[in-house]
Design a protein around this motif. Structure first.
Motif, mmCIF file in Angstrom:
data_model
loop_
_atom_site.group_PDB
_atom_site.id
_atom_site.type_symbol
_atom_site.label_atom_id
_atom_site.label_comp_id
_atom_site.label_asym_id
_atom_site.label_seq_id
_atom_site.Cartn_x
_atom_site.Cartn_y
_atom_site.Cartn_z
ATOM 1 N N MET A 1 0.857 -1.171 0.000
ATOM 2 C CA MET A 1 0.000 0.000 0.000
ATOM 3 C C MET A 1 0.902 1.233 0.000
ATOM 4 O O MET A 1 1.839 1.318 0.788
ATOM 5 N N ASN A 2 0.596 2.192 -0.887
ATOM 6 C CA ASN A 2 1.390 3.415 -0.911
ATOM 7 C C ASN A 2 0.551 4.651 -1.235
ATOM 8 O O ASN A 2 1.080 5.677 -1.603
ATOM 9 N N ASN A 3 -0.764 4.542 -1.098
ATOM 10 C CA ASN A 3 -1.660 5.648 -1.381
ATOM 11 C C ASN A 3 -2.273 6.149 -0.076
ATOM 12 O O ASN A 3 -2.797 5.358 0.711
ATOM 13 N N LEU A 4 -2.208 7.448 0.130
ATOM 14 C CA LEU A 4 -2.721 8.044 1.361
ATOM 15 C C LEU A 4 -4.168 7.651 1.636
ATOM 16 O O LEU A 4 -4.528 7.319 2.767
ATOM 17 N N GLY A 34 9.182 10.140 0.466
ATOM 18 C CA GLY A 34 8.705 10.633 -0.822
ATOM 19 C C GLY A 34 8.020 9.569 -1.648
ATOM 20 O O GLY A 34 7.908 9.716 -2.871
ATOM 21 N N GLU A 35 7.559 8.505 -1.001
ATOM 22 C CA GLU A 35 6.963 7.375 -1.721
ATOM 23 C C GLU A 35 5.453 7.250 -1.518
ATOM 24 O O GLU A 35 4.850 6.274 -1.961
ATOM 25 N N LEU A 36 4.837 8.223 -0.870
ATOM 26 C CA LEU A 36 3.397 8.175 -0.625
ATOM 27 C C LEU A 36 2.675 8.900 -1.752
ATOM 28 O O LEU A 36 3.042 10.019 -2.117
ATOM 29 N N ASP A 95 -10.064 10.946 9.307
ATOM 30 C CA ASP A 95 -11.351 11.310 8.713
ATOM 31 C C ASP A 95 -11.206 12.551 7.834
ATOM 32 O O ASP A 95 -11.733 12.598 6.725
ATOM 33 N N ILE A 96 -10.484 13.545 8.318
ATOM 34 C CA ILE A 96 -10.288 14.767 7.535
ATOM 35 C C ILE A 96 -9.529 14.444 6.251
ATOM 36 O O ILE A 96 -9.888 14.916 5.164
ATOM 37 N N LEU A 97 -8.487 13.624 6.371
ATOM 38 C CA LEU A 97 -7.727 13.223 5.188
ATOM 39 C C LEU A 97 -8.609 12.476 4.186
ATOM 40 O O LEU A 97 -8.496 12.668 2.975
ATOM 41 N N TYR A 98 -9.446 11.618 4.713
ATOM 42 C CA TYR A 98 -10.242 10.712 3.885
ATOM 43 C C TYR A 98 -11.427 11.422 3.221
ATOM 44 O O TYR A 98 -11.725 11.200 2.057
ATOM 45 N N ARG A 99 -12.081 12.276 3.978
ATOM 46 C CA ARG A 99 -13.335 12.868 3.513
ATOM 47 C C ARG A 99 -13.136 13.980 2.488
ATOM 48 O O ARG A 99 -13.927 14.126 1.568
ATOM 49 N N PHE A 100 -12.112 14.768 2.669
ATOM 50 C CA PHE A 100 -11.917 15.927 1.806
ATOM 51 C C PHE A 100 -10.935 15.589 0.689
ATOM 52 O O PHE A 100 -9.769 15.339 0.935
ATOM 53 N N ARG A 101 -11.426 15.603 -0.519
ATOM 54 C CA ARG A 101 -10.619 15.217 -1.687
ATOM 55 C C ARG A 101 -10.324 16.446 -2.544
ATOM 56 O O ARG A 101 -11.027 17.439 -2.512
ATOM 57 N N LYS A 106 -0.167 19.690 0.477
ATOM 58 C CA LYS A 106 0.246 20.232 1.773
ATOM 59 C C LYS A 106 -0.840 19.998 2.826
ATOM 60 O O LYS A 106 -0.541 19.706 3.989
ATOM 61 N N PHE A 107 -2.098 20.106 2.442
ATOM 62 C CA PHE A 107 -3.207 19.841 3.357
ATOM 63 C C PHE A 107 -3.096 18.414 3.900
ATOM 64 O O PHE A 107 -3.170 18.184 5.109
ATOM 65 N N TYR A 108 -2.901 17.471 3.012
ATOM 66 C CA TYR A 108 -2.828 16.069 3.401
ATOM 67 C C TYR A 108 -1.556 15.772 4.198
ATOM 68 O O TYR A 108 -1.581 15.001 5.159
ATOM 69 N N GLN A 109 -0.464 16.398 3.809
ATOM 70 C CA GLN A 109 0.789 16.212 4.546
ATOM 71 C C GLN A 109 0.646 16.698 5.987
ATOM 72 O O GLN A 109 1.075 16.024 6.928
ATOM 73 N N ASP A 110 0.025 17.858 6.156
ATOM 74 C CA ASP A 110 -0.154 18.409 7.505
ATOM 75 C C ASP A 110 -1.035 17.505 8.363
ATOM 76 O O ASP A 110 -0.724 17.232 9.524
ATOM 77 N N TRP A 111 -2.138 17.019 7.791
ATOM 78 C CA TRP A 111 -3.038 16.172 8.581
ATOM 79 C C TRP A 111 -2.460 14.777 8.816
ATOM 80 O O TRP A 111 -2.736 14.157 9.835
#
Length: 159
Positions: A1-4, A34-36, A95-101, A106-111
């Motif tokens: 698995m390598n997808n956020l 750097g592999e995500l 949940d925040i990472l998952y719900r908001f696409r 940077k948003f995803y990295q921070d969360w």
């Protein structure tokens, strides 16, 4: 698995506590290397499908037993409550990472960093709980924090 989003899906829809912690650490490590990947390849499942471990028993806040901090049981209950806050914070970050696409990476990295830090906090408090003779899940916990996420389940836009 390598997808956020695959990591988020697994962390939100599997019940094993240690697996959630391991997946969170693995996602963080892949990000640092750097592999995500941050491509959203599927639609998020409804928040009602999120899974929690069978323990702790989740109660409404009004049904939680009151304990005095001056007793060993009160100290255990206090640290168990702190562990639960950290555990739910892991869920909230995922949940925040998952719900908001469709947001900037940077948003995803921070969360993701928030999820990793909350997992570290949880582990520290869980270790302390074990020194006190109990483990996370041995006492009931309230579901108030997660109810706030459920209350906003309809909001998955970023407009």
């Amino acid at each position: 698995m390598n997808n956020l989003f695959d990591f988020a899906d697994a962390c939100l829809h599997r019940t094993d506590i240690d697996e959630k912690l391991q997946l969170t650490a693995e996602a963080w490590k892949l990000y640092q290397l750097g592999e995500l990947q941050f491509d959203s390849l599927s639609e998020p499942k409804a928040i009602e499908r999120v899974c929690f471990p069978s323990k702790p028993e989740l109660l409404a806040p009004r049904f939680m037993a009151r304990r005095k901090l001056g007793t060993p049981e009160g100290v255990q209950a206090f640290y168990h409550a702190l562990a639960h806050i950290e555990f739910i914070a892991i869920y909230l970050a995922w949940d925040i990472l998952y719900r908001f696409r469709g947001l900037p990476e940077k948003f995803y990295q921070d969360w993701l960093q928030v999820a990793q830090e909350e997992a570290q906090h949880f582990n520290l408090i869980r270790d302390h709980l074990r020194k006190l003779g109990i483990d996370y899940g041995d006492l009931p916990a309230h579901q108030g924090l997660w109810e706030h996420a459920q209350d906003t389940a309809h909001d998955n836009s970023h407009d």
